[in-house]
Design a protein around this motif. Structure first.
Motif, mmCIF file in Angstrom:
data_model
loop_
_atom_site.group_PDB
_atom_site.id
_atom_site.type_symbol
_atom_site.label_atom_id
_atom_site.label_comp_id
_atom_site.label_asym_id
_atom_site.label_seq_id
_atom_site.Cartn_x
_atom_site.Cartn_y
_atom_site.Cartn_z
ATOM 1 N N LEU B 761 0.724 -1.178 -0.138
ATOM 2 C CA LEU B 761 0.020 -0.226 0.102
ATOM 3 C C LEU B 761 0.910 1.365 0.040
ATOM 4 O O LEU B 761 0.613 2.162 -0.654
ATOM 5 N N ARG B 762 1.927 1.272 0.799
ATOM 6 C CA ARG B 762 2.947 2.473 0.866
ATOM 7 C C ARG B 762 3.349 2.543 -0.548
ATOM 8 O O ARG B 762 3.695 3.780 -0.965
ATOM 9 N N ASN B 763 3.869 1.668 -1.176
ATOM 10 C CA ASN B 763 4.615 1.726 -2.570
ATOM 11 C C ASN B 763 3.525 2.268 -3.470
ATOM 12 O O ASN B 763 4.002 3.060 -4.258
ATOM 13 N N VAL B 764 2.206 2.008 -3.342
ATOM 14 C CA VAL B 764 1.271 2.586 -4.228
ATOM 15 C C VAL B 764 1.058 3.859 -3.957
ATOM 16 O O VAL B 764 0.973 4.781 -4.895
ATOM 17 N N VAL B 765 0.577 4.332 -2.844
ATOM 18 C CA VAL B 765 0.283 5.665 -2.308
ATOM 19 C C VAL B 765 1.568 6.492 -2.232
ATOM 20 O O VAL B 765 1.529 7.861 -2.896
ATOM 21 N N VAL B 766 2.620 6.131 -1.801
ATOM 22 C CA VAL B 766 3.604 7.130 -1.507
ATOM 23 C C VAL B 766 4.774 7.157 -2.649
ATOM 24 O O VAL B 766 4.937 8.085 -3.265
#
Ligand code: SRM
Ligand SMILES: Cc1cc2nc3c(=O)[nH]c(=O)nc-3n(C[C@H](O)[C@H](O)[C@H](O)COP(=O)(O)OP(=O)(O)OC[C@H]3O[C@@H](n4cnc5c(N)ncnc54)[C@H](O)[C@@H]3O)c2cc1C
Ligand code: SF4
Ligand code: FES
Lengths: 115, 833
Positions: B761-766
């Protein structure tokens, strides 16, 4: 020939008073009747407004739809569903609801009830 | 029919429950005598008393339950005499009651070996809540402890001493090994090693000769001449059936104790039954609760005229010590020419497993598990139901909990009749029924509905597996097709609706679905339409496709009235606005309450009053709070740096900004947020779908928290963000959620099911790994810009306004069935029937 009980037809409301694919509550004598209109097939159903699950006057505010070929309504309270044709509870409960015949004449809805 | 039950322990209580279910009150009187002063409690989980469980929590049913079911319960009054000739019993307090049927459920007492010194202070037995209370009071001053008995109960008592802070605790076992009745020699050795790690010192082959000390216990002396100093001693050397009453009444008892019963559980007097730990059946005392419950069931059946008998019971057990897994099932010791025994021992990890299978390799006969008993339930059921084993039976021993699955021996291989919960005799079929027919979707619901797992709780993993399996099979978790009307997942529908530019539910149904829709697809698609186009939800004929709450822009309450929740962003409100709320509530006679979301809820509004109420609120500057919608609810805030001496930033202003940004946006489920001004976290931001906590350098953004029934803390998505970046990340996060989550899935559950979890999720969002961030931010901007207060739109639209009446043919009349009851200085909905 089977003698059927005499029915009185009560004028309920105009067809345009009922929302598309939804229901309203009609007061007939001192009773509360839920009236539903399925717009895509232009079919009408009437049942008691009281949900037998917790005795709530709410069925007319429920979402209508179908399960297989059976037209149904889901009570807004706990989503128990009932067949609009037979009144049978489709969520596996013992309870059932009364259904009434409906006819349309000149843009008016009539609901048939026993004497 | 007059029924008297002597003993209000676990089995005596169960018998009451079974009788109540079978015989209507008019046809019976039930009198129960209990020697203890409390109504029956859960002895199996007695040790949890030390973990803080109160006696009330251990109680099986409160005294009121007996009253409701018209059972006369006499506590603290033991029966002292049975007069079989006159069919009466007499209690210590002199009460005499006649019976047609007498049920002895007197249980057992701890067996105290005839060693001198057992009367000393600091010597305890381990059976009742009082015993534990006394132990607890004594334990405070103790440094060393000892337990006589290395069986199931003794080890539990020893663990309890350790938990009471007596880390130097010794277990004295007379036999050559621990738990001699349940596990074999190798298993005992492994268990010993494990218990040592827990801090226990084990002495086998030791026989106590005397307990010494002046007034208080101070030392134990053993027959081999050795000694052990101790400040507290618990005796758990076995149980002794309470048969004294029966014996005095001339009923047959066994030579080593126990009231003799036949397969009908009748004693030598056919009017008197004995059940539970006091009964001796087939020369056997069943020291476990499940067989006792079965006996209670059989007796209730027999008394109500059904023919049932008790033909013995499986003695499989699992020790419930924390940190040590021990179990045995079927026949753990069986050996012989036609038996194959397979075992694995891993000394390093302290694991020992043994299974005994028939010579032809087809059936499992029993086994022992030490160190890892995760497969206990599966093995027990395989054994009990004589399920044919796979060719590589030894695979059953490897791989922990998934072993069953690997060998094709998962829960679905069990027959419907398999007893999953042996305490409450709940079959697999009954559990499946509770899921498929009674709509149970959580383990707790199943527990309530079937009672499975309410006894020892050992079956819970299996219940969970059954639940997951069945839900999967029903398509609830895996085959996420929306419902019978749409052969698509929510995500697919989202894309299709967008691609075809469809704006109403009716058109979606015509173009992509079939039938008339239902209460599942209507709200889901309405939510998709709202998320995509941001149009007022009651327009374009979409009103009747909304969930009933959205259709009337209010939450329906008991009795059919509605609640009114104006938005109070960040929980900040002026005195003037508070006064308005008060005035509106007075005028329309609404019950008011501060919600858990930092705002005010006004309950009990008639459908036809809603538009007028909102008109007044809107005129005073309020707007819809979307409490009815799968939409942003509240952004809670703490007071932050404007007043708080610890506050790092102005959390209230930021909360208001966020609430006003995301208000009205529809999502697969409701969304909640919170902003705290510092790490003390007074806004509980970490329990929210997105939560923000001020740091010295900016804001930490946490996502996917949840309160509710399965609380889960939010996880850190990014740290030390400035206000603008934080909002951009929230935009992306929310759009990603809105587009991909299944209907009615909160962010926490969505993340739990996401492959790769928070890192992904972090990879996608950030890091924008999908390259969609810019598009999402733009889409979010459109939604933010298209916001309008739904209530304002509704009260200004005569067509919509008209729908807010109870009777279509008498719009001015209210529902006459609505009733209220007074409550303190306000009112409440009348109780429903
Ligand atoms: C009014 C309120 C209780 C109160 O008097 O304080 C409330 C009332 C209801 N909650 Fe809640 N919840 C209220 C705060 C909460 C909170 C606390 C919070 O938001 O900080 C939680 C836990 C936090 C969370 O959601 O993660 C909460 C977790 C739930 C849940 C469980 C959600 C979950 O993910 O497990 C439900 C059930 C559901 O949504 O399916 C629920 C459902 C409901 C429903 C909608 C039940 C229903 O279907 O009728 C209640 C609507 C009453 C009404 O008509 O207004 N309510 N509910 C609170 C309204 C807050 C507000 O201002 O909007
Ligand atoms: C610490 C501990 C842990 C346990 N763990 C497990 C476990 O994990 N799994 C498992 O299956 N079992 C376990 N057990 C055993 C289980 O608790 C018993 O099998 C069960 O309680 C037996 O129920 P019962 O009703 O026969 O006896 P009891 O629960 O002992 O009840 C008998 C009651 O009768 C009363 N009584 C006796 N004589 C009279 C009289 N003359 N008049 C009135 N009342 C009388 C007694 O005071 C007592 O309250 C454990 C027991 C203990 C103590
Ligand atoms: S906790 Fe339960 S009872 Fe209380 S408001 Fe929420 S849903 Fe209603
Ligand atoms: S009141 Fe209708 S489902 Fe409960």
């Amino acid at each position: 020939m089977i003698a059927s009980a005499p029915i009185t037809w009560y004028q309920a409301c105009r067809t345009i008073d009922v929302p598309k694919n939804g229901g309203v509550c009609v007061k007939i004598r001192e009773e509360q009747v839920a009236l539903f209109h399925f717009t895509r097939t232009d079919t009408w159903y009437a049942t008691q407004n009281e949900c037998p699950h917790r005795n709530q006057m709410a069925l007319s505010r429920g979402m209508i739809g179908s399960q297989g070929d059976i037209p149904k309504v889901a009570c807004p309270f706990h989503k128990k569903t009932f067949s609009l044709e037979t009144g049978e509870c489709l969520s596996g409960d013992e309870c059932s609801i009364k259904t009434y015949p409906v006819k349309i004449e000149n843009g008016w809805v009539f609901i048939g009830m026993d004497e | 029919m007059r029924i008297v039950i002597i003993g209000n322990g676990m089995v005596g209580y169960k018998c009451c429950e079974k009788l109540v279910n079978r015989i209507p009150p008019a046809q019976r009187t039930i009198t129960v005598f209990g020697e203890e002063t409390r109504p029956a409690y859960d002895r199996v989980h007695l040790s949890e008393f030390f973990a803080g469980k109160s006696p009330e929590e251990l109680t099986l049913a409160p005294a009121a339950w007996y009253e409701e079911n018209q059972i006369r319960l006499l506590l603290g009054d033991p029966v002292i005499r049975i007069d079989r000739a006159s069919k009466t019993i007499t209690s210590h307090q002199g009460i005499t009651v006649s019976y047609d049927f007498l049920i002895l459920a007197t249980g057992s007492a701890a067996f105290v070996p005839p060693v001198p010194g057992t009367e000393k202070k600091g010597v305890f037995i381990y059976r009742t809540i009082e015993d534990l209370e006394m132990m607890r009071d004594w334990a405070g001053k103790c440094r060393t402890g000892a337990v006589i008995g290395g069986g199931l109960l003794g080890l539990e008592a020893a663990k309890a001493l350790v938990d009471l802070g007596i880390t130097n605790t010794h277990v004295i076992e007379f036999a050559t090994r621990l738990m001699p009745r349940q596990i074999d020699a190798t298993g005992s050795l492994l268990l010993e090693a494990r218990l040592k790690q827990l801090g226990l010192t084990i002495h086998t082959n030791k026989n106590t000769a005397a307990i010494e000390g002046d007034d208080n216990v101070s030392k134990m002396r053993f027959t081999d001449g050795t000694e052990l100093s101790t400040d507290i001693l618990v005796i758990s050397a076995g149980i002794r059936p309470r048969d004294e009453l029966a014996r005095a009444a001339g009923l047959e008892t066994g030579s080593r104790g126990g009231i003799v019963v036949n397969d009908n559980l009748e004693t030598t007097d056919p009017h008197i039954f004995a059940i539970g730990e006091c009964a001796l059946h087939g020369n056997m005392i069943y020291g476990l609760v499940a067989p006792g419950y079965e006996m209670a069931d059989v007796v209730a059946d027999r008394i109500s005229g059904r023919h049932r008998s008790f033909t013995g019971f499986d003695m499989s057990t699992r020790l419930k010590l924390i940190g040590t897994d021990v179990a045995s099932f079927g026949d753990p010791f069986i050996e012989g020419d036609n038996i194959r025994t397979i075992s694995v021992t891993d000394h390093q990890q302290g694991i020992y497993k043994r299974i005994n299978i028939s010579g032809d390799g087809k059936t499992l006969l029993g086994g022992v598990l030490v160190g890892d008993a995760a497969d206990y339930n599966m093995l027990l059921q395989t054994c009990k139901n004589q399920i044919v084993l796979p060719p590589q039976a030894d695979a059953l021993l490897f791989g922990g909990r998934s072993a069953g699955e690997q060998t094709g021996m998962g829960v679905d291989s069990l027959p419907d009749a398999a007893q999953i919960c042996s305490c409450e005799a709940v079959t697999k079929a009954a559990i499946l029924k509770s899921i498929t027919e009674d709509g149970c979707e959580t383990v707790d619901a199943i527990k309530k509905c079937t009672k499975a797992g309410t006894g020892c709780g050992g079956c819970m993993p299996m219940v969970k597996d059954l639940l997951n399996h069945t839900l999967k099979a029903q398509g609830k978790y895996i085959r996420n097709l929306l419902c019978e009307h749409f052969p698509y997942t929510r995500q697919e529908l989202f894309d299709l609706v967008k691609l075809h530019d469809i704006r109403s539910y009716d058109e979606v149904l015509s173009q992509l679905g079939s039938g008339h829709g239902c209460e599942t697809c209507k709200p889901a698609i309405s939510s998709i339409l709202a998320s995509l186009w941001g149009e007022m939800i009651l327009r374009k004929g979409n009103d009747t496709a909304q969930d009933s709450n959205d259709r009337f822009l209010a939450n329906i309450q008991k009795g059919g009235t509605y609640s009114v929740v104006p938005r109070i962003p960040g929980g900040e409100i002026t005195p003037e606005k508070l006064i308005i709320i008060g005035q509106v509530a007075q005028k329309y006679q609404l019950y008011t309450k501060i919600t858990g979301g930092q705002r005010i809820d006004l309950f009990g509004a008639h459908l036809s009053d809603l538009p007028a109420i909102w008109e007044e609120l809107i005129a005073a500057g309020f707007e819809s709070g979307h409490a009815y919608g799968k939409a942003l609810r509240t952004v809670k805030s703490c007071v932050g740096s404007t007043w708080c001496r610890f506050g790092l930033h102005d959390s209230v202003s930021y909360a208001i900004r966020l609430e006003e940004r995301y208000r009205g946006i529809r999502a697969p489920h409701k969304i909640k947020s919170g902003v705290s001004g510092c790490i003390r976290e007074c806004a509980e931001a970490k329990s929210k779908d997105f939560g923000i906590i001020a740091t010295e350098k900016g804001w930490n953004l946490y996502v996917c928290g949840n309160g509710g029934s399965k609380p889960q803390h939010a996880l850190l998505l990014a740290a030390d963000l400035d206000s603008e970046t934080c909002i951009r990340y929230i935009d992306r996060f929310l759009m990603f959620y809105i587009k991909t989550a299944d209907p009615l899935t909160r962010t926490a559950t969505w993340l739990n099911k996401m492959e790769g979890g928070i890192d992904y999720l972090r990879n996608v969002v950030v890091n924008d790994s999908l390259g969609l961030a810019a598009a999402w931010e733009e889409e979010m901007q459109l939604l933010v810009a298209s916001y309008e207060c739904e209530w304002k739109a509704a009260v200004n639209d005569p067509e919509i306004r008209k729908r807010f009446s109870h009777f279509v043919n008498a719009p001015e009349e209210k529902d006459p069935t609505i009733a209220f009851a007074p409550l303190r200085d306000q009112k409440r909905a009348a109780e429903w029937k």
